[in-house]
Design an enzyme around this catalytic site. Structure first.
Site, PDB file in Angstrom:
ATOM      1  N   CYS A   1      15.227 -14.478  48.503  1.00 23.85           N
ATOM      2  CA  CYS A   1      15.800 -13.279  47.887  1.00 23.85           C
ATOM      3  C   CYS A   1      14.991 -12.853  46.661  1.00 23.85           C
ATOM      4  CB  CYS A   1      17.273 -13.515  47.559  1.00 23.85           C
ATOM      5  SG  CYS A   1      18.174 -11.999  47.196  1.00 23.85           S
TER       6      CYS A   1
ATOM      7  N   HIS B   1      19.625 -16.275  51.845  1.00 21.38           N
ATOM      8  CA  HIS B   1      19.721 -17.488  51.029  1.00 21.38           C
ATOM      9  C   HIS B   1      19.959 -18.729  51.883  1.00 21.38           C
ATOM     10  CE1 HIS B   1      19.932 -15.417  47.147  1.00 21.38           C
ATOM     11  NE2 HIS B   1      20.681 -14.509  47.754  1.00 21.38           N
TER      12      HIS B   1
ATOM     13  N   GLU C   1      19.671 -21.631  51.049  1.00 22.89           N
ATOM     14  CA  GLU C   1      20.275 -22.668  50.197  1.00 22.89           C
ATOM     15  C   GLU C   1      21.787 -22.533  50.107  1.00 22.89           C
ATOM     16  OE1 GLU C   1      18.553 -20.115  49.240  1.00 22.89           O
ATOM     17  OE2 GLU C   1      19.310 -19.237  47.376  1.00 22.89           O
TER      18      GLU C   1
END
Lengths: 205, 322
Positions: A87, A184, A186
């Site tokens: 991002c 994302h 993560e």
């Protein structure tokens, strides 16, 4: 030191999530090494790989410029260090960025990925979304994409590989050892993207 | 690490739709709480005009919060404080690239609806404005737009999270230029978290149930929070922060980031101060860098501030029993 040394740029944003995802990816693959938060040029110069997390690209860029980290990261990329930018991280890795509403931007960038980024390409927070993507080129057939005020890639140079699209929009790219995603990884429990990245770091090392 | 899940079964704010050849979800907890995660280690600045919003963005603010009046001016003006003019919020949204938040009155479901339709990135259901409902906060699960709420202690924080807040901030005492109350609130939350964690670790479920009753929240939320040992959402400091050292101090107490209200734009060196507060928040672990930040501001330019002991209006008490 044995093993790889991976840093998570910890100026601002979802640093802890990337530390955790990178750590778990290494553990599952049995790759030895350390994962640490890095903020200043000295810490960055020792790295074998770097993750630039999600957050606000203007903030991470401006403060990395002030601390001298931006210049150091550029040097490390030029010497072949693998980098994953998610991002805001992808925005920072690019050569050019504009905002969907505000237009052309003058913000500090790493000037590496030969692409133009459109910031907030899918709209504002209410339009943030999750969807199942595929990144077949790097062997990931299904991946939950979490897009938060996400950017997209609008122009790409000839050395840039497209890894994933959401309808007509490009949402994941790779140029040499540098990977950028609009979404994302993560923020999901799926470690596939981080595993691919740490494998890249290990090979380079 | 803070988990992102936590959706209730029938959250009306979640939208399932087909976009081209993809099935998408909007308004999930992952997206709402995830948005707050992107703000971590950053500074959100209160603004009332486009000019202030641009100063905030240039200084490295991670988002702006639009109000009709800064909290210090709300305090001075008296009367009823309501949500900001939509026209000004839209002008600000069109002029900067960072997220734009706005405040609505506690319990005022339709001010929140209007802000959601305006497409602000986050709604602050705030005690700075005059409460519209003394007994109920907004049921935030009904919204696709995420909410942040203020809290003075663990019970308030968990009640707001149970209503669907995606982010918590301390209340502090807004518009006073005095961090004393914010410090008390974050320390309250921290010490209560330590308490429930130790009860959880001891395995005494009966005690945990009585804590849930005392806090007036569900057992499952208390259990989840106790096992984490921290709030299950991002937690910022707010209320009375005026200097770089104020911001750095609150970061040392375990806050995930900072809201600055009147502290910047009621000072006489707003531009420098905005940059300095960002610098001190980013590099709070490095006293030398915080000193450099503190050096960028002039104490003679700070807002005068108020003693929080003899205030006519204690904004922090609004909505605290609900």
């Amino acid at each position: 030191m044995t093993g790889v040394n991976i840093g998570i740029l910890s100026i601002q944003g979802d640093v802890a999530e990337n530390v955790s995802a990178t750590r778990m990816a290494m553990d599952e693959l049995g790759i030895e090494g350390v994962v640490s938060e890095v903020k200043n040029p000295e810490q960055i110069s020792d790295l074998d790989g770097l993750v630039i997390p999600g957050g606000e690209s203007t903030v991470i860029g401006t403060l990395s410029l002030v601390s001298g980290s931006l210049k150091k990261i550029k040097e490390k990329i030029a010497s072949g260090m693998p980098v994953l930018g998610t991002c805001a991280g992808m925005i920072l890795l690019s050569k050019k960025a504009k905002d969907r509403v505000v237009g052309e931007m003058e913000q500090p960038l790493l000037d590496h990925l030969d692409v133009k980024i459109e910031r907030n390409a899918f709209g504002r927070q209410k339009d943030s979304f999750e969807a199942d993507l595929s990144l077949e080129k790097i062997g990931i057939s299904k991946f939950r994409g979490v897009f938060i005020r996400a950017p997209s890639v609008i122009d790409i140079g000839k050395d840039v590989e497209v890894l994933s699209r959401f309808n007509e929009k490009i949402v994941a790219i790779k140029q040499g050892n540098v990977i950028g995603t609009s979404f994302h990884p993560e923020l999901t429990a799926d470690l596939a993207v981080h595993k691919y990245f740490v494998t890249l770091v290990q090979k380079k090392n | 690490m803070i988990p992102l899940s936590g959706d209730i079964g029938n959250a009306k704010g979640i939208v399932r739709e087909n976009t081209g050849s993809f099935e998408t979800h909007r308004g999930t907890s992952t997206l709402k709480r995830g948005f707050a995660h992107m703000l971590k280690n950053g500074v959100v600045m209160d603004v009332t005009t486009v000019e202030q919003a641009q100063i905030a963005e240039d200084a490295g603010a991670v988002a702006v919060m639009v109000l009709d009046k800064l909290p210090a001016d709300v305090r001075k003006a008296g009367g009823v404080a309501r949500t900001a003019s939509i026209r000004i919020i839209e002008e600000i949204m069109d002029s900067i690239t960072i997220p734009v938040m706005a405040k609505c009155r506690i319990g005022h479901v339709y001010e929140a609806r209007v802000l959601a339709e305006t497409d602000v990135d986050m709604i602050d259901e705030s005690e700075v404005l005059t409460p519209a409902d003394e007994f109920h906060h907004i049921w935030k699960w009904d919204f696709t737009t995420p909410f942040v709420n203020g809290a003075r202690n663990l019970g308030e924080a968990l009640r707001r999270i149970e209503e669907g807040a995606a982010m918590i901030r301390t209340k502090g005492e807004p518009g006073t230029g005095n961090v004393a109350e914010a410090v008390i609130h974050i320390k309250n939350v921290n010490s209560e978290l330590r308490r429930i964690k130790s009860v959880y670790d001891s395995g005494d479920e009966q005690d945990l149930v009585s804590i849930a009753r005392e806090l007036k929240v569900s057992y499952s939320l208390v259990e989840d929070t106790a096992s984490l040992g921290r709030l299950p959402v991002v937690n910022f400091a707010a209320g009375g922060i005026s200097t770089p050292a104020d911001a750095a101090y609150l970061m040392t107490l375990g806050c995930d980031g900072i809201f600055v209200g009147s502290g910047i734009f009621k000072s006489d060196d707003a531009k420098e101060r905005a940059q300095a507060v960002v610098l001190a928040t980013t590099f709070w672990e490095d006293p030398d860098k915080v000193k450099e930040a503190q050096k960028m501001v002039d104490e003679r330019q700070s807002m005068l501030g108020l003693d929080t002991k003899n205030l006519e209006l204690r904004m922090q008490e609004r909505g605290s029993t609900a």
